[in-house]
Design a protein around this motif. Structure first.
Motif, short mmCIF file in Angstrom:
data_model
loop_
_atom_site.label_atom_id
_atom_site.label_comp_id
_atom_site.label_asym_id
_atom_site.label_seq_id
_atom_site.Cartn_x
_atom_site.Cartn_y
_atom_site.Cartn_z
N THR A 70 -7.16 -39.61 -3.52
CA THR A 70 -5.77 -39.71 -3.95
C THR A 70 -5.55 -40.93 -4.84
O THR A 70 -4.89 -40.83 -5.89
N SER A 73 -7.14 -40.35 -8.34
CA SER A 73 -6.40 -39.36 -9.13
C SER A 73 -5.07 -39.93 -9.62
O SER A 73 -4.68 -39.73 -10.78
N LEU A 74 -4.37 -40.65 -8.74
CA LEU A 74 -3.10 -41.26 -9.14
C LEU A 74 -3.30 -42.34 -10.20
O LEU A 74 -2.48 -42.48 -11.11
N PHE A 77 -3.93 -40.58 -13.46
CA PHE A 77 -2.66 -39.97 -13.88
C PHE A 77 -1.72 -41.02 -14.46
O PHE A 77 -1.15 -40.83 -15.54
N SER A 103 -6.36 -35.68 -14.59
CA SER A 103 -6.54 -36.08 -13.18
C SER A 103 -6.68 -34.92 -12.20
O SER A 103 -6.87 -35.16 -11.01
N GLU A 134 -4.72 -32.23 -4.72
CA GLU A 134 -4.29 -31.63 -5.99
C GLU A 134 -3.01 -30.81 -5.83
O GLU A 134 -2.09 -30.91 -6.65
N MET A 138 -0.77 -34.13 -6.70
CA MET A 138 -0.91 -34.30 -8.14
C MET A 138 -0.10 -33.28 -8.96
O MET A 138 0.65 -33.65 -9.86
#
Length: 316
Positions: A70, A73-74, A77, A103, A134, A138
């Motif tokens: 997480t 990915s953040l 992003f 991402s 995801e 996301m």
């Protein structure tokens, strides 16, 4: 190098087979969409259900891995959003969709088949964990920001409710929820039902690769190289690098899950990326990025597998 190609070449040969089948008229785009719907609604949910229901809840809800995935990915992003919004002057909707492409990987259609060939059963668990992030974090975040950028007049509460309803209707989310419940209660599927689920799950990897190839036919980049370059670089290079850093910062993660996570993060963006961009008039830009990232992924994923093999993290 030959050992690496032994892993990656079958993946991209199946993609090429799907592409050439549509180009040669053996299968049309409507049939590819039907096959894709089968994979998304039946084969991949069955795969996730099988993986989760066969493990204890402690194995499934791997907190450190979820945290690292997480955070990485953040971070990608946020970086992609900032570059597109404030350095390149794009509006919020375009910036959010571009950042989502950087991402959110194609976990089901490309990531899973590759990781399954390299690691075996761990691939399904890693896919389920990644899809939790995801689908619950996301994608809703990106779409919410894109909707805000459209200034559509949709109130935050209404938007949140609509997003939640879409997630509840998603077969993958239903499979994850059912799998987690069975794992928590330490229940197993009845033998007859397990055989059905197992047969569906076994069809997921080759069919998913064939579908992604067929989907790529007819998509052409059209003078959008700045967007394509940022999205492809972010997805294929920055996302796995961010996850590697997160793994170094977050302790107690299984080494095999780390390898799986890096391979998933190195996959190109999800195949429905142009469809999600359509709502905001960005379908051509998203399609161009998808084509470029999928082609380049052959080089980047092969390189990553080779590096991991040389470092002793896997046997190629």
């Amino acid at each position: 190098m030959l050992a690496v190609l032994g892993v990656t070449a079958p993946i991209f040969i199946l993609i090429a087979l799907g592409f050439l089948s549509v180009r040669g008229g053996l299968i049309d785009r409507g049939q590819i969409r039907g096959l894709g719907a089968f994979v998304i609604n039946f084969a991949l949910p069955a795969l996730v259900l099988r993986a989760l229901s066969e493990r204890s809840i402690g194995e499934v809800l791997d907190g450190p891995y979820l945290l690292a995935y997480t955070l990485a990915s953040l971070a990608v992003f946020a970086g992609g959003l900032a570059v597109a919004r404030w350095l390149r002057g794009q509006d919020l909707s375009a910036s959010a969709i571009l950042a989502m492409g950087m991402s959110v990987p194609n976990s089901g259609f490309i990531g899973y088949p590759i990781v399954a060939m390299v690691l075996g059963p761990t691939a399904a668990l890693a896919m389920a964990l990644g899809m939790l992030v995801e689908n619950l974090v996301m994608i809703p975040l990106a779409l919410a920001l894109a909707e805000i950028g459209q200034q559509s007049g949709v109130r935050g509460r209404v938007l949140a409710r609509e997003t939640a309803l879409r997630l509840l209707r998603n077969p993958m989310i239903s499979a994850i929820a059912l799998g987690l419940l069975l794992s928590l209660l330490e229940l197993r599927l009845p033998p007859l039902l397990f055989r059905v689920v197992d047969m569906l799950a076994s069809a997921s990897a080759p069919l998913a690769l064939f579908v992604i190839g067929g989907t790529l036919y007819g998509i052409r980049p059209r003078g959008m190289w700045a967007d394509v370059g940022q999205t492809a670089l972010g997805k294929l290079v920055l996302h796995p690098l961010a996850l590697l850093l997160a793994f170094l910062l977050v302790p107690d993660i299984d080494p095999e899950l780390k390898v799986a996570g890096l391979l998933f993060a190195s996959a190109p963006m999800m195949s429905i990326y142009p469809i999600l961009g359509l709502r905001f008039g960005l379908e051509e830009r998203c399609a161009a990025s998808l084509v470029a990232a999928t082609v380049l992924a052959f080089v980047t994923i092969s390189t990553l597998i080779g590096v991991l093999g040389q470092a002793g993290y896997l046997k190629t």
